[in-house]
Design an enzyme around this catalytic site. Structure first.
Site, PDB file in Angstrom:
ATOM      1  N   TYR A  51       2.045 -20.953  62.952  1.00 35.78           N
ATOM      2  CA  TYR A  51       2.674 -22.404  62.785  1.00 35.78           C
ATOM      3  C   TYR A  51       1.472 -23.107  61.788  1.00 35.78           C
ATOM      4  O   TYR A  51       0.705 -23.457  61.857  1.00 35.78           O
ATOM      5  CB  TYR A  51       3.458 -23.810  63.728  1.00 35.78           C
ATOM      6  CG  TYR A  51       3.678 -22.723  65.359  1.00 35.78           C
ATOM      7  CD1 TYR A  51       4.941 -22.798  65.175  1.00 35.78           C
ATOM      8  CD2 TYR A  51       3.851 -23.827  65.965  1.00 35.78           C
ATOM      9  CE1 TYR A  51       5.644 -21.880  65.794  1.00 35.78           C
ATOM     10  CE2 TYR A  51       4.738 -23.572  66.851  1.00 35.78           C
ATOM     11  CZ  TYR A  51       6.007 -22.227  66.314  1.00 35.78           C
ATOM     12  OH  TYR A  51       6.197 -22.230  67.220  1.00 35.78           O
ATOM     13  N   GLY A 197      14.921 -25.575  71.035  1.00 38.54           N
ATOM     14  CA  GLY A 197      16.221 -25.998  70.556  1.00 38.54           C
ATOM     15  C   GLY A 197      17.317 -26.503  71.408  1.00 38.54           C
ATOM     16  O   GLY A 197      18.698 -26.457  71.992  1.00 38.54           O
ATOM     17  N   GLY A 202      19.574 -31.075  67.082  1.00 38.92           N
ATOM     18  CA  GLY A 202      20.103 -33.027  66.702  1.00 38.92           C
ATOM     19  C   GLY A 202      21.360 -32.677  67.441  1.00 38.92           C
ATOM     20  O   GLY A 202      21.811 -33.610  66.924  1.00 38.92           O
ATOM     21  N   LEU A 204      23.522 -32.666  69.541  1.00 40.13           N
ATOM     22  CA  LEU A 204      23.071 -32.509  70.999  1.00 40.13           C
ATOM     23  C   LEU A 204      22.512 -34.149  71.063  1.00 40.13           C
ATOM     24  O   LEU A 204      21.290 -34.445  72.021  1.00 40.13           O
ATOM     25  CB  LEU A 204      22.745 -31.614  72.228  1.00 40.13           C
ATOM     26  CG  LEU A 204      23.601 -30.834  71.941  1.00 40.13           C
ATOM     27  CD1 LEU A 204      23.029 -29.182  73.020  1.00 40.13           C
ATOM     28  CD2 LEU A 204      24.515 -30.944  72.681  1.00 40.13           C
ATOM     29  N   THR A 205      22.565 -35.000  70.113  1.00 38.78           N
ATOM     30  CA  THR A 205      22.359 -36.533  70.519  1.00 38.78           C
ATOM     31  C   THR A 205      23.235 -37.406  69.990  1.00 38.78           C
ATOM     32  O   THR A 205      24.506 -37.456  69.898  1.00 38.78           O
ATOM     33  CB  THR A 205      20.794 -36.024  69.394  1.00 38.78           C
ATOM     34  OG1 THR A 205      21.499 -36.837  67.940  1.00 38.78           O
ATOM     35  CG2 THR A 205      19.667 -34.787  69.791  1.00 38.78           C
TER      36      THR A 205
END
Length: 300
Positions: A51, A197, A202, A204-205
């Site tokens: 990262y 995930g 997003g 499932l918001t």
């Protein structure tokens, strides 16, 4: 926040773990998000040497150095940044893992890593060497436990059958139920699932419909199917993000949901959603609204 045992280890992880990849690159902003996580009972923090070319580990290390004894720290290995700094190559050799762990320890400002995960994996890897390396690092006290982050069932199956791994990280959500086919394998090997995930970028918001309208497709869902599915889920008497989190938590194989946050507000929304109770009836209903797909590649 409730905690769950990680596989057969002595580690107990908060049901939400902070996925640190999404943290701001500004140290002070990242500190605020991490402190908010700590204040709300989150004790597991997940990063990787890949990262931001190691900079994410530095940010996490700086933010957590004074709380090290109270938290569980996970990072990953196997993706080796090219000498030019552009791109990376896969390297699961003993030489690289042994080198990389010391570099991660330095960036994280710690003497040990609680959960060290192989960040991928192929059937061409010398799996016996990988496992021997992980066991050596464990014996030397540089790591406490190890696992694998992969969506390749054949790689996971081989790794678990030969090792003392305690975790498998996989993408898992209401919109990506492919891992469910492999839950029995994880249970058989006394391994916990670390999910990523879980809120499906997003979708499932509460903002799911607006996001779906900007998405052409998601996995096997066409745009039309995606919008219809989210509309069905939103028709239920609970916030969609609460349903999504509790659906994943209902499985006993789930150890922790690794949820990213790029702002304090995002993290607060997730924590609030987590605290909402969702009935078994609703959780049964959402499985009817969503597809139970399976992995079509990397099976044998």
């Amino acid at each position: 926040m409730e905690k769950r045992q990680l596989g057969k280890s002595d580690l107990y992880l908060s049901e939400i773990g902070l996925g640190c990849m999404s943290l701001p690159t500004d140290q002070l902003m990242a500190n605020k998000i991490i402190q908010l996580a700590l204040d709300n009972g989150i004790n597991y923090f997940d990063t990787a040497d890949l990262y931001n070319k190691g900079e994410n580990e530095k940010i996490v290390g700086n933010a957590l150095k004074n709380n090290r004894k109270d938290i569980i720290l996970g990072t990953k290995v196997g993706n080796r940044t090219n000498e030019t700094g552009e791109g990376w190559t896969w390297d699961a050799s003993k030489k690289w893992i042994t080198t990389a762990v010391h570099e991660s320890l330095k960036r994280l400002q710690t003497d040990y890593i609680d959960v060290y995960q192989l960040h991928g994996g192929t059937m061409e890897d010398d799996v016996d060497e990988v496992i021997d390396t992980m066991e050596s690092l464990k014996k030397d006290g540089l790591i406490r436990e190890y696992g694998i982050s992969s969506i390749r069932p054949n790689v996971i199956d081989r790794f678990l059958s030969k090792s003392n791994a305690v975790s498998v990280m996989m993408q898992y959500s209401l919109l990506d139920r492919r891992p469910e086919e492999w839950f029995s394998l994880l249970e058989k090997n006394e391994v916990s699932l670390l999910t990523r995930g879980t809120l499906a970028k997003g979708l499932l918001t509460p903002e799911g419909i607006s996001r779906a309208n900007k998405t052409d497709e998601y996995l096997s869902y066409s745009k039309g199917e995606l919008i219809e599915t989210i509309e069905n889920l939103q028709s239920l008497d609970k916030p969609l993000n609460s349903i999504a989190l509790q659906y994943v938590l209902q499985s006993k194989v789930t150890g922790s949901m690794i949820i990213g946050a790029s702002s304090s507000q995002q993290l607060l929304e997730t924590i609030h959603a987590y605290k909402q109770q969702v009935s078994v009836g609703i959780l049964d209903k959402v499985s009817e609204f969503t597809k139970q797909d399976v992995y079509k590649e990397h099976r044998v």
